[in-house]
Scaffold this motif. Structure first.
Motif, PDB file in Angstrom:
ATOM      1  N   GLU A 485      -5.016   3.718   2.022  1.00 24.16           N
ATOM      2  CA  GLU A 485      -5.239   2.307   2.329  1.00 24.16           C
ATOM      3  C   GLU A 485      -3.972   1.731   2.950  1.00 24.16           C
ATOM      4  O   GLU A 485      -2.924   1.669   2.299  1.00 24.16           O
ATOM      5  CB  GLU A 485      -5.620   1.536   1.063  1.00 24.16           C
ATOM      6  CG  GLU A 485      -6.948   2.000   0.478  1.00 24.16           C
ATOM      7  CD  GLU A 485      -7.558   0.976  -0.458  1.00 24.16           C
ATOM      8  OE1 GLU A 485      -7.272  -0.230  -0.277  1.00 24.16           O
ATOM      9  OE2 GLU A 485      -8.312   1.374  -1.350  1.00 24.16           O
ATOM     10  N   THR A 486      -4.091   1.332   4.214  1.00 26.91           N
ATOM     11  CA  THR A 486      -2.935   0.882   4.976  1.00 26.91           C
ATOM     12  C   THR A 486      -2.194  -0.249   4.284  1.00 26.91           C
ATOM     13  O   THR A 486      -2.793  -1.261   3.893  1.00 26.91           O
ATOM     14  CB  THR A 486      -3.388   0.408   6.373  1.00 26.91           C
ATOM     15  OG1 THR A 486      -4.048   1.485   7.029  1.00 26.91           O
ATOM     16  CG2 THR A 486      -2.178  -0.003   7.212  1.00 26.91           C
ATOM     17  N   GLY A 487      -0.896  -0.070   4.110  1.00 32.99           N
ATOM     18  CA  GLY A 487      -0.052  -1.098   3.514  1.00 32.99           C
ATOM     19  C   GLY A 487      -0.129  -1.168   2.006  1.00 32.99           C
ATOM     20  O   GLY A 487       0.527  -2.026   1.396  1.00 32.99           O
ATOM     21  N   LYS A 488      -0.953  -0.288   1.395  1.00 31.95           N
ATOM     22  CA  LYS A 488      -1.128  -0.353  -0.069  1.00 31.95           C
ATOM     23  C   LYS A 488      -0.719   0.947  -0.744  1.00 31.95           C
ATOM     24  O   LYS A 488       0.111   0.956  -1.650  1.00 31.95           O
ATOM     25  CB  LYS A 488      -2.583  -0.698  -0.398  1.00 31.95           C
ATOM     26  CG  LYS A 488      -3.015  -2.060   0.139  1.00 31.95           C
ATOM     27  CD  LYS A 488      -4.488  -2.321  -0.139  1.00 31.95           C
ATOM     28  CE  LYS A 488      -4.907  -3.689   0.406  1.00 31.95           C
ATOM     29  NZ  LYS A 488      -6.367  -3.946   0.179  1.00 31.95           N
ATOM     30  N   GLY A 489      -1.322   2.062  -0.316  1.00 30.23           N
ATOM     31  CA  GLY A 489      -0.987   3.335  -0.934  1.00 30.23           C
ATOM     32  C   GLY A 489      -2.064   4.371  -0.694  1.00 30.23           C
ATOM     33  O   GLY A 489      -2.913   4.208   0.188  1.00 30.23           O
TER      34      GLY A 489
END
Length: 729
Positions: A485-489
């Motif tokens: 998940e982009t920008g999350k992990g």
């Protein structure tokens, strides 16, 4: 009013640049003209309705030079410059091969059979083939009542050659008048060789001046894809207009500045910011030309095109900074412009004074004195004073891993009292690494194997850092349901266990309990500017990874040494304030600024310079290129970008800050040697020219023989070279 950079051809010395600049400046309609001999370019500002470029071109051509007013492709211009340099090197080599035996015969084997004829045979091609341009240029200038170093070289070598040729084929003429018959072929051939050598060394030092700009320009792709009514239309970057929608696919360079419309991806902006971590770009985020997209796709609307882009502005600023003249060069230009006509006048005055003196063979003696003045005054020592010192300094610097670009760099280093350092890649290593970890009581090797396997599937720099941390751990091979998940992990299943690795906020949204000792331990790391990544197993927090860009082992010692030398240290970085503050505290740097863009660094540097400080800048990224170009001395890390190294005047091969104190010491010693060389070269002329003219004859009956003048000229060059070689010790 128009402003343009125009290549100038036919220039061979600093006096040439002054002559072209004067001609252009005096032309009606020209507001300003600055001719840079270093890159053979004229920066011209003129009123197009008053004077045309064609008219200016004709005016310059009439003085023996040329203006390339037609737009020439950058590649074609570079090819022309390279061909000219290769041709000059070839001429110098051939001239040296032919001049060596002439020198040996003229100095040591003067009585050998047919020696004069052998020297004439070898000297003739040196002058008429390898040195032909000196005579051609001198003639063009003479027709316009102008003179430069080519004039002096052509006159001194030409008269020495003609006089020697006459004595070779008609030796009885002087012998019948009771005068010794001498030839001076060695002076003529060696002078041509030395001048060619000086020009070759100079051209070599200047080679690659435009390479930095070329690399900057190459950052912008020439082709792109525009979306029109849902269709992908290939276009040239130069054809795109403001408001058009551009599609960016994985791995592509972004061609223009704009704002993201749809999609998201990580974009590597290190060429602008110098920071190693890619930046997440989502809707409404700004993107810049020259930056590199990672794995995602997105569209953006073009807002700045052509010369308006951030990259184009950096290119223009670098060009302006590189085109400026150093103070010492302006002084040398003025001296060169005065030196030549004065020497010419002294030679002619000597000839007539002797001619009307009434002594026996007065006009013959006047001719010999004229030859002697012009031979002894030939600017070989002046031509070699700087290049030989540069060569010696470059050689010594290379041994220490310090690559020096040119004489200006050496001159500037002597007065440096302030140093600006970039953080990432300069003070720090430039690669994020795990600097600390905390694990829960339930942590085991199986968890390490799972996290190693999960992070190995991601290309994010933080994931790579964590994967590298477990380098000796064997990754699990039973992963499933991998999701990023982009920008999350990222998350995945390993056997029956589900792992989530990412930000605190993301794990909290997944109902992971973000309390307890592990979370408390991470607080200090965040205060120190580190990046913290959390790992959860089945919604239980099991690990915390503290990631940072480590400070190089030698940075702290080098900064302390520089401070002891009286250098004020400033750190500028595009990184966050907490990280910058921690690095400054650890290294002992008192002045620092964080979250700075390239233009901010340049403005900060200019502000320091406006206070009268002499500022050096050390950096490793494209984001540093503008500040590097404006600095009094620019220093690049060898492991940084090619552009930073091309812009910089000094490159530290090992990217080690401990080389900066050595660099400053080397520049001071080299400048001292160069000034000694110039001093002795001028003293040689100040003393030698009057003696050559015959100032000692009325009192002591001494008249300097042209042969001795030739030897003195050679000796002056040898002394300059010998003095320069002291730098090797």
């Amino acid at each position: 009013m128009k402003k343009k950079e125009i290549p100038v051809t036919g220039m061979s010395c600093a006096a040439c640049a002054l002559s072209v600049e004067k001609t252009l400046s005096n032309s009606p309609g020209v507001k300003s003209a600055s001719v840079n001999y270093a890159n053979h370019v004229a920066l011209l500002e003129w009123e197009e309705d008053v004077v045309s470029l064609e008219k200016l071109q004709k005016e310059i051509q009439s003085t023996g030079y040329g203006l390339m007013i037609e737009d020439v492709l950058r590649e074609d211009l570079e090819k022309m410059q390279l061909e000219a340099y290769q041709k000059l090197k070839k001429k110098t080599t051939y001239a040296g091969i032919l001049a060596l035996p002439v020198f040996l015969i003229g100095m040591f084997w003067m009585e050998m059979p047919y020696g004069n004829y052998i020297m004439w045979t070898l000297t003739t091609p040196v002058l008429l083939v390898m040195g032909r341009q000196f005579f051609i240029q001198a003639w063009k200038l003479a027709k316009n009542r102008q003179a430069n170093m080519d004039t002096l070289v052509a006159l001194s070598t030409g008269i020495a050659y003609i006089y020697s040729s006459f004595n070779t084929f008609f030796p009885e003429f002087l012998a019948s008048k009771g005068l010794e018959v001498h030839v001076y072929f060695e002076a003529a051939s060696v002078i041509i060789f030395f001048i060619l050598l000086g020009k070759t060394l100079e051209s070599g030092a200047k080679a690659g001046t435009g390479a930095a700009l070329k690399k900057l320009m190459d950052l912008q792709p020439s082709d792109l894809i525009v979306l029109e009514e849902g269709k992908e239309i290939p276009k040239k970057t130069a054809e795109v207009r403001t408001g058009e929608v551009v599609l960016i696919k994985p791995g592509q360079k972004i061609p223009l500045d704009g704002k993201v419309l749809e999609g998201s991806s990580y974009v590597n902006e290190s060429m602008l910011t110098g920071e190693p971590l890619p930046v997440l770009k989502e809707k409404d985020a700004k993107v810049f030309a020259g930056t590199i997209n990672s794995t995602g796709s997105f569209t953006f609307v073009a807002e700045q095109i052509g010369s308006e882009t951030f990259l184009a502005q950096i290119i223009q600023r670098v060009k302006s900074a590189q085109g400026s003249k150093a103070p010492i060069q302006k002084t040398v230009d003025k001296v060169a412009g005065i030196f030549i006509p004065v020497v010419l006048a002294i030679g002619l005055l000597t000839f007539f004074v002797w001619g009307f003196s009434g002594v026996q063979d007065s006009w013959l003696r006047g001719m010999l004195a004229l030859i002697t003045v012009w031979v002894i005054a030939c600017p070989c020592a002046l031509g070699l004073a700087t290049p030989t010192a540069i060569m010696a300094a470059m050689g010594k610097g290379a041994e220490m891993g310090i690559l020096i670009k040119d004489a200006e760099s050496l001159e500037k280093g002597k007065s440096i009292n302030t140093l600006i350092l970039d953080k990432t890649g300069t003070i720090t290593e430039g690669n994020p690494k795990v600097i600390g970890t905390n694990f829960s009581e339930n942590w085991n090797e199986k968890d390490a194997s799972a996290i190693k396997a999960i992070e190995s599937k991601s290309e994010h720099p933080l994931a790579i850092a964590i994967s590298d941390y477990f380098e000796k751990t064997i990754p699990e091979n039973n992963l499933s349901e991998f999701r990023s998940e982009t920008g999350k992990g990222v998350s995945a299943k390993s056997g029956e266990d589900t792992f989530h690795i990412g930000t605190s906020k993301w794990l909290s949204s997944l109902q992971v309990e973000m309390t307890g000792p592990l979370v408390k331990e991470s607080s200090q790391a965040l205060e120190e500017g580190a990046i913290v990544v959390f790992a959860a197993k089945n919604r239980e927090l099991v690990a915390v990874f503290k990631i940072a860009d480590p400070i190089k082992q030698t940075s702290i010692q080098a900064i302390q040494e520089l401070k002891q030398m009286g250098i004020n240290i400033h750190m500028l970085t595009g990184d966050q304030t907490k990280t910058a503050s921690w690095v400054a505290k650890e290294t002992g740097i008192e002045h620092f600024k964080a979250e700075m863009l390239p233009q901010d660094k340049a403005s900060y540097l200019k502000a320091l310079q406006s206070k009268g400080l002499h500022v050096a800048m050390a950096g490793d990224g494209i984001n540093d290129s503008e500040a590097l170009s404006l600095a009094d001395l620019s220093i690049a890390m060898g492991k940084g970008t090619d552009i930073a190294m091309e812009v910089a005047e000094v490159t530290l091969v090992h990217s080690d800050l401990s080389q900066i104190p050595k660099t400053l010491q080397l520049t001071k010693k080299t400048v001292k040697i160069i000034r000694q060389n110039l001093f002795w070269a001028f003293i040689y002329n100040i003393i030698g020219i009057p003696i050559a003219a015959g100032i000692l004859y009325p009192t002591f009956g001494f008249l300097l023989n042209p042969m001795i003048a030739g030897a003195a000229m050679a000796l002056s060059s040898v002394s300059v070279v010998s003095n320069s070689l002291r730098l090797r010790k």
